[in-house]
Design a protein around this motif. Structure first.
Motif, PDB file in Angstrom:
ATOM      1  N   TYR A   8       1.370  -1.035  -0.192  1.00 48.36           N
ATOM      2  CA  TYR A   8       0.047   0.182  -0.386  1.00 48.36           C
ATOM      3  C   TYR A   8       0.945   1.037  -0.167  1.00 48.36           C
ATOM      4  CZ  TYR A   8      -3.459  -3.392   1.339  1.00 48.36           C
ATOM      5  OH  TYR A   8      -4.697  -4.259   1.707  1.00 48.36           O
ATOM      6  N   ALA A   9       0.356   1.868  -0.548  1.00 46.45           N
ATOM      7  CA  ALA A   9       0.778   3.533  -0.435  1.00 46.45           C
ATOM      8  C   ALA A   9       0.671   4.530   1.249  1.00 46.45           C
ATOM      9  CB  ALA A   9       0.457   4.736  -1.453  1.00 46.45           C
ATOM     10  N   ASP A  10       1.868   4.652   1.232  1.00 44.41           N
ATOM     11  CA  ASP A  10       1.862   5.150   2.818  1.00 44.41           C
ATOM     12  C   ASP A  10       0.735   6.605   2.855  1.00 44.41           C
ATOM     13  OD1 ASP A  10       5.093   6.388   2.978  1.00 44.41           O
ATOM     14  OD2 ASP A  10       4.126   4.461   3.524  1.00 44.41           O
ATOM     15  N   PHE A  11      -0.112   7.251   1.488  1.00 45.34           N
ATOM     16  CA  PHE A  11      -1.594   7.939   2.255  1.00 45.34           C
ATOM     17  C   PHE A  11      -2.966   7.358   2.263  1.00 45.34           C
ATOM     18  CE2 PHE A  11      -2.111   7.810  -2.556  1.00 45.34           C
ATOM     19  CZ  PHE A  11      -0.554   6.999  -3.062  1.00 45.34           C
ATOM     20  N   VAL A  12      -2.540   5.573   2.023  1.00 45.22           N
ATOM     21  CA  VAL A  12      -3.998   5.377   1.931  1.00 45.22           C
ATOM     22  C   VAL A  12      -3.492   3.810   3.645  1.00 45.22           C
ATOM     23  CG1 VAL A  12      -4.074   5.609  -0.223  1.00 45.22           C
ATOM     24  CG2 VAL A  12      -3.448   3.427   0.247  1.00 45.22           C
ATOM     25  N   LYS A  13      -2.499   3.619   3.851  1.00 47.87           N
ATOM     26  CA  LYS A  13      -1.981   2.378   4.638  1.00 47.87           C
ATOM     27  C   LYS A  13      -3.581   2.636   5.599  1.00 47.87           C
ATOM     28  CE  LYS A  13       2.834   1.631   4.183  1.00 47.87           C
ATOM     29  NZ  LYS A  13       3.708   1.738   4.573  1.00 47.87           N
ATOM     30  N   GLY A  14      -4.254   2.002   5.410  1.00 44.28           N
ATOM     31  CA  GLY A  14      -5.160   1.759   7.131  1.00 44.28           C
ATOM     32  C   GLY A  14      -6.491   2.315   6.776  1.00 44.28           C
ATOM     33  N   ARG A  15      -6.876   2.770   5.510  1.00 42.32           N
ATOM     34  CA  ARG A  15      -7.772   3.097   5.161  1.00 42.32           C
ATOM     35  C   ARG A  15      -8.480   1.914   3.969  1.00 42.32           C
ATOM     36  NH1 ARG A  15      -8.192   7.844   2.657  1.00 42.32           N
ATOM     37  NH2 ARG A  15      -6.232   8.393   1.993  1.00 42.32           N
ATOM     38  N   PHE A  16      -7.349   1.717   2.627  1.00 49.58           N
ATOM     39  CA  PHE A  16      -8.178   1.163   2.098  1.00 49.58           C
ATOM     40  C   PHE A  16      -7.490  -0.539   1.767  1.00 49.58           C
ATOM     41  CE2 PHE A  16      -7.755   4.502  -1.484  1.00 49.58           C
ATOM     42  CZ  PHE A  16      -8.411   5.376  -0.911  1.00 49.58           C
ATOM     43  N   THR A  17      -8.221  -1.695   1.450  1.00 52.79           N
ATOM     44  CA  THR A  17      -7.730  -3.074   0.950  1.00 52.79           C
ATOM     45  C   THR A  17      -7.653  -3.569   0.862  1.00 52.79           C
ATOM     46  OG1 THR A  17      -8.364  -3.450   3.888  1.00 52.79           O
ATOM     47  CG2 THR A  17      -7.970  -5.129   2.658  1.00 52.79           C
ATOM     48  N   ILE A  18      -7.333  -4.218   0.095  1.00 52.94           N
ATOM     49  CA  ILE A  18      -6.637  -5.097  -1.328  1.00 52.94           C
ATOM     50  C   ILE A  18      -7.160  -6.544  -1.337  1.00 52.94           C
ATOM     51  CG2 ILE A  18      -4.448  -5.425  -1.707  1.00 52.94           C
ATOM     52  CD1 ILE A  18      -4.261  -5.077  -4.683  1.00 52.94           C
ATOM     53  N   SER A  19      -8.027  -7.163  -1.943  1.00 55.21           N
ATOM     54  CA  SER A  19      -8.383  -8.020  -2.089  1.00 55.21           C
ATOM     55  C   SER A  19      -8.372  -9.289  -3.431  1.00 55.21           C
ATOM     56  CB  SER A  19      -9.445  -8.849  -1.032  1.00 55.21           C
ATOM     57  OG  SER A  19     -11.114  -8.286  -2.029  1.00 55.21           O
ATOM     58  N   ARG A  20      -8.632 -10.564  -3.293  1.00 54.64           N
ATOM     59  CA  ARG A  20      -8.709 -10.864  -4.932  1.00 54.64           C
ATOM     60  C   ARG A  20      -9.416 -12.418  -4.702  1.00 54.64           C
ATOM     61  NH1 ARG A  20      -3.119 -10.577  -7.363  1.00 54.64           N
ATOM     62  NH2 ARG A  20      -4.666 -12.516  -9.711  1.00 54.64           N
ATOM     63  N   ASP A  21     -10.081 -12.325  -4.892  1.00 52.55           N
ATOM     64  CA  ASP A  21     -11.145 -13.714  -6.063  1.00 52.55           C
ATOM     65  C   ASP A  21     -10.693 -13.875  -7.314  1.00 52.55           C
ATOM     66  OD1 ASP A  21     -14.526 -15.094  -5.422  1.00 52.55           O
ATOM     67  OD2 ASP A  21     -12.879 -15.574  -6.396  1.00 52.55           O
ATOM     68  N   ASN A  22      -9.540 -15.175  -7.445  1.00 52.08           N
ATOM     69  CA  ASN A  22      -9.432 -15.290  -8.629  1.00 52.08           C
ATOM     70  C   ASN A  22     -10.030 -16.466  -9.161  1.00 52.08           C
ATOM     71  OD1 ASN A  22      -6.173 -14.401  -8.515  1.00 52.08           O
ATOM     72  ND2 ASN A  22      -5.510 -15.621  -8.246  1.00 52.08           N
ATOM     73  N   PHE A  23     -11.232 -17.351  -8.372  1.00 49.60           N
ATOM     74  CA  PHE A  23     -12.385 -17.805  -9.162  1.00 49.60           C
ATOM     75  C   PHE A  23     -13.118 -16.577 -10.031  1.00 49.60           C
ATOM     76  CE2 PHE A  23     -14.526 -20.927  -9.899  1.00 49.60           C
ATOM     77  CZ  PHE A  23     -16.227 -20.978  -9.447  1.00 49.60           C
ATOM     78  N   ARG A  24     -13.323 -16.342  -9.190  1.00 51.81           N
ATOM     79  CA  ARG A  24     -14.374 -14.575  -9.925  1.00 51.81           C
ATOM     80  C   ARG A  24     -13.454 -13.413 -11.328  1.00 51.81           C
ATOM     81  NH1 ARG A  24     -16.620 -16.070  -5.486  1.00 51.81           N
ATOM     82  NH2 ARG A  24     -19.321 -16.435  -5.184  1.00 51.81           N
ATOM     83  N   ASN A  25     -12.702 -13.990 -11.490  1.00 50.60           N
ATOM     84  CA  ASN A  25     -11.579 -12.898 -11.796  1.00 50.60           C
ATOM     85  C   ASN A  25     -11.478 -11.692 -12.149  1.00 50.60           C
ATOM     86  OD1 ASN A  25     -10.136 -15.269 -13.642  1.00 50.60           O
ATOM     87  ND2 ASN A  25     -11.990 -14.777 -15.142  1.00 50.60           N
ATOM     88  N   THR A  26     -11.761 -11.796  -9.621  1.00 48.86           N
ATOM     89  CA  THR A  26     -11.925 -10.098 -10.046  1.00 48.86           C
ATOM     90  C   THR A  26     -11.172  -9.698  -8.669  1.00 48.86           C
ATOM     91  OG1 THR A  26     -14.697 -10.784 -10.691  1.00 48.86           O
ATOM     92  CG2 THR A  26     -13.649  -8.453  -8.785  1.00 48.86           C
ATOM     93  N   VAL A  27     -10.529  -8.816  -9.403  1.00 45.30           N
ATOM     94  CA  VAL A  27     -10.042  -8.107  -7.924  1.00 45.30           C
ATOM     95  C   VAL A  27     -10.419  -6.906  -7.540  1.00 45.30           C
ATOM     96  CG1 VAL A  27      -7.616  -6.996  -6.807  1.00 45.30           C
ATOM     97  CG2 VAL A  27      -7.684  -8.720  -8.647  1.00 45.30           C
ATOM     98  N   TYR A  28     -10.705  -6.147  -5.801  1.00 44.15           N
ATOM     99  CA  TYR A  28     -11.255  -5.115  -5.094  1.00 44.15           C
ATOM    100  C   TYR A  28     -10.058  -4.015  -4.064  1.00 44.15           C
ATOM    101  CZ  TYR A  28     -14.634  -9.057  -5.315  1.00 44.15           C
ATOM    102  OH  TYR A  28     -15.773 -10.004  -6.071  1.00 44.15           O
ATOM    103  N   LEU A  29     -10.628  -3.515  -4.174  1.00 41.85           N
ATOM    104  CA  LEU A  29     -10.094  -2.711  -3.557  1.00 41.85           C
ATOM    105  C   LEU A  29     -11.283  -1.449  -2.458  1.00 41.85           C
ATOM    106  CD1 LEU A  29      -7.159  -1.097  -2.913  1.00 41.85           C
ATOM    107  CD2 LEU A  29      -8.068   1.199  -3.844  1.00 41.85           C
ATOM    108  N   GLN A  30     -11.543  -1.510  -1.365  1.00 42.72           N
ATOM    109  CA  GLN A  30     -11.759  -1.851  -0.399  1.00 42.72           C
ATOM    110  C   GLN A  30     -11.575  -0.056   0.134  1.00 42.72           C
ATOM    111  OE1 GLN A  30     -15.256  -2.437   0.491  1.00 42.72           O
ATOM    112  NE2 GLN A  30     -15.422  -0.269   1.899  1.00 42.72           N
ATOM    113  N   LEU A  31     -12.373   0.962   0.280  1.00 44.54           N
ATOM    114  CA  LEU A  31     -11.888   2.329   0.394  1.00 44.54           C
ATOM    115  C   LEU A  31     -12.792   3.056   1.147  1.00 44.54           C
ATOM    116  CD1 LEU A  31     -11.321   2.078  -2.807  1.00 44.54           C
ATOM    117  CD2 LEU A  31     -11.605   4.664  -2.998  1.00 44.54           C
ATOM    118  N   ASN A  32     -12.121   2.877   2.793  1.00 41.09           N
ATOM    119  CA  ASN A  32     -12.670   3.710   3.625  1.00 41.09           C
ATOM    120  C   ASN A  32     -11.969   4.896   4.341  1.00 41.09           C
ATOM    121  OD1 ASN A  32     -14.060   1.358   3.983  1.00 41.09           O
ATOM    122  ND2 ASN A  32     -12.587  -0.142   5.589  1.00 41.09           N
ATOM    123  N   ASN A  33     -13.125   5.540   5.203  1.00 44.83           N
ATOM    124  CA  ASN A  33     -12.477   6.912   5.245  1.00 44.83           C
ATOM    125  C   ASN A  33     -12.108   7.641   4.454  1.00 44.83           C
ATOM    126  OD1 ASN A  33     -11.826   8.685   7.307  1.00 44.83           O
ATOM    127  ND2 ASN A  33     -10.022   7.590   8.008  1.00 44.83           N
TER     128      ASN A  33
END
Length: 129
Positions: free
Chosen positions: A59-84
């Motif tokens: 993570y870039a320092d400016f998003v640490k603790g606020r954004f979360t990346i995850s992936r589901d290879n079965f669904r061919n999808t990557v997510y980025l959760q943006l909080n705060n």
């Protein structure tokens, strides 16, 4: 190869969004995925990345603790959760795929554009104050 980013929108400061990146035309489990953003008048910058099996993230320092990346290879999808979210998070967010099948841990170099061969079209996130 296509990368379709979606999930952007208008949100108030402190709110949340979840971005999705759906990949087609490639075997997603062979690729690291990065999220980048470009604000008006600014250069594109790396936000976060995840290795091919999801075992390593950066993570870039400016998003640490606020954004979360995850992936589901079965669904061919990557997510980025943006909080705060903050007004300075306003930007077009892009996902990108870089060939990396060996599941090595990522380093900060994977927040740089040259690591990626394939790019999506972007989704706009606007954060109001």
């Amino acid at each position: 190869v296509q990368l379709q980013a979606s999930g952007g929108g208008l949100v108030q400061a402190g709110g949340s969004l979840r971005l999705s990146c759906v990949a087609s035309g490639l075997i997603l489990e062979h690729y690291a995925i990065g999220w980048f953003r470009q604000a008006p008048g600014r250069e594109r910058e790396g936000v976060s990345c995840i290795n091919s099996n999801g075992g390593s993230t950066e993570y870039a320092d400016f998003v640490k603790g606020r954004f979360t990346i995850s992936r589901d290879n079965f669904r061919n999808t990557v997510y980025l959760q943006l909080n705060n979210l903050k007004p300075e998070d306003t930007a077009v967010y892009y996902c990108a795929a870089g060939f990396s099948p060996l599941r090595f841990p990522l380093g900060s170099t994977w927040l740089k554009e040259p690591q990626y061969e394939h790019w999506g079209q972007g989704t706009l996130v606007t954060v109001s104050s």
